[in-house]
Scaffold this motif. Sequence first.
Motif, PDB file in Angstrom:
ATOM      1  N   LEU A  14     -31.826  39.028  80.410  1.00  0.00           N
ATOM      2  CA  LEU A  14     -32.397  37.945  79.598  1.00  0.00           C
ATOM      3  C   LEU A  14     -32.988  38.470  78.294  1.00  0.00           C
ATOM      4  O   LEU A  14     -32.878  37.817  77.254  1.00  0.00           O
ATOM      5  CB  LEU A  14     -33.442  37.179  80.406  1.00  0.00           C
ATOM      6  CG  LEU A  14     -32.882  36.291  81.513  1.00  0.00           C
ATOM      7  CD1 LEU A  14     -34.015  35.652  82.300  1.00  0.00           C
ATOM      8  CD2 LEU A  14     -31.974  35.227  80.939  1.00  0.00           C
ATOM      9  N   VAL A  15     -33.619  39.631  78.335  1.00  0.00           N
ATOM     10  CA  VAL A  15     -34.151  40.226  77.104  1.00  0.00           C
ATOM     11  C   VAL A  15     -33.012  40.560  76.151  1.00  0.00           C
ATOM     12  O   VAL A  15     -33.080  40.282  74.946  1.00  0.00           O
ATOM     13  CB  VAL A  15     -35.009  41.468  77.422  1.00  0.00           C
ATOM     14  CG1 VAL A  15     -35.308  42.266  76.169  1.00  0.00           C
ATOM     15  CG2 VAL A  15     -36.300  41.054  78.102  1.00  0.00           C
ATOM     16  N   ALA A  16     -31.942  41.140  76.668  1.00  0.00           N
ATOM     17  CA  ALA A  16     -30.789  41.475  75.823  1.00  0.00           C
ATOM     18  C   ALA A  16     -30.158  40.211  75.249  1.00  0.00           C
ATOM     19  O   ALA A  16     -29.737  40.191  74.086  1.00  0.00           O
ATOM     20  CB  ALA A  16     -29.764  42.266  76.627  1.00  0.00           C
ATOM     21  N   GLY A  20     -30.050  39.475  71.263  1.00  0.00           N
ATOM     22  CA  GLY A  20     -28.742  39.247  70.643  1.00  0.00           C
ATOM     23  C   GLY A  20     -28.681  37.927  69.905  1.00  0.00           C
ATOM     24  O   GLY A  20     -28.140  37.850  68.796  1.00  0.00           O
ATOM     25  N   LEU A  21     -29.245  36.874  70.493  1.00  0.00           N
ATOM     26  CA  LEU A  21     -29.254  35.575  69.827  1.00  0.00           C
ATOM     27  C   LEU A  21     -30.154  35.581  68.594  1.00  0.00           C
ATOM     28  O   LEU A  21     -29.841  34.921  67.591  1.00  0.00           O
ATOM     29  CB  LEU A  21     -29.693  34.486  70.805  1.00  0.00           C
ATOM     30  CG  LEU A  21     -28.675  34.136  71.892  1.00  0.00           C
ATOM     31  CD1 LEU A  21     -29.268  33.122  72.863  1.00  0.00           C
ATOM     32  CD2 LEU A  21     -27.399  33.613  71.286  1.00  0.00           C
ATOM     33  N   ALA A  22     -31.260  36.309  68.649  1.00  0.00           N
ATOM     34  CA  ALA A  22     -32.137  36.402  67.481  1.00  0.00           C
ATOM     35  C   ALA A  22     -31.445  37.140  66.343  1.00  0.00           C
ATOM     36  O   ALA A  22     -31.535  36.724  65.183  1.00  0.00           O
ATOM     37  CB  ALA A  22     -33.444  37.111  67.855  1.00  0.00           C
ATOM     38  N   VAL A  23     -30.731  38.212  66.651  1.00  0.00           N
ATOM     39  CA  VAL A  23     -29.988  38.944  65.616  1.00  0.00           C
ATOM     40  C   VAL A  23     -28.909  38.047  65.022  1.00  0.00           C
ATOM     41  O   VAL A  23     -28.710  38.021  63.797  1.00  0.00           O
ATOM     42  CB  VAL A  23     -29.391  40.240  66.214  1.00  0.00           C
ATOM     43  CG1 VAL A  23     -28.374  40.869  65.267  1.00  0.00           C
ATOM     44  CG2 VAL A  23     -30.488  41.230  66.541  1.00  0.00           C
ATOM     45  N   LEU A  24     -28.220  37.293  65.856  1.00  0.00           N
ATOM     46  CA  LEU A  24     -27.200  36.370  65.359  1.00  0.00           C
ATOM     47  C   LEU A  24     -27.809  35.304  64.452  1.00  0.00           C
ATOM     48  O   LEU A  24     -27.266  35.001  63.384  1.00  0.00           O
ATOM     49  CB  LEU A  24     -26.479  35.711  66.532  1.00  0.00           C
ATOM     50  CG  LEU A  24     -25.411  34.688  66.185  1.00  0.00           C
ATOM     51  CD1 LEU A  24     -24.254  35.359  65.464  1.00  0.00           C
ATOM     52  CD2 LEU A  24     -24.930  33.988  67.441  1.00  0.00           C
ATOM     53  N   ALA A  25     -28.958  34.746  64.836  1.00  0.00           N
ATOM     54  CA  ALA A  25     -29.612  33.716  64.027  1.00  0.00           C
ATOM     55  C   ALA A  25     -30.064  34.275  62.674  1.00  0.00           C
ATOM     56  O   ALA A  25     -29.862  33.642  61.634  1.00  0.00           O
ATOM     57  CB  ALA A  25     -30.807  33.140  64.786  1.00  0.00           C
TER      58      ALA A  25
END
Length: 63
Positions: A14-16, A20-25
């Motif tokens: 879940l942390v990964a 990953g979603l934060a980097v994409l955003a």
Amino acid sequence: MWRLWYYFDVRRTLVALHVGLAVLAFTIHFILLSTDRYNWLEDASAAPAAAAALESSEAPAAT
């Protein structure tokens, strides 16, 4: 499907996922900010209106 979690740690997964979603955003937002059309911080459409307002305020009043 439940056997999948025997191979992966739930917290680490879940942390990964969130990282990953934060980097994409952030990547998507910085790409949009680098374009002229979608840059909402330096809005190009507001510049002509501001220039027109400045020119009309500098014009002498005809009396």
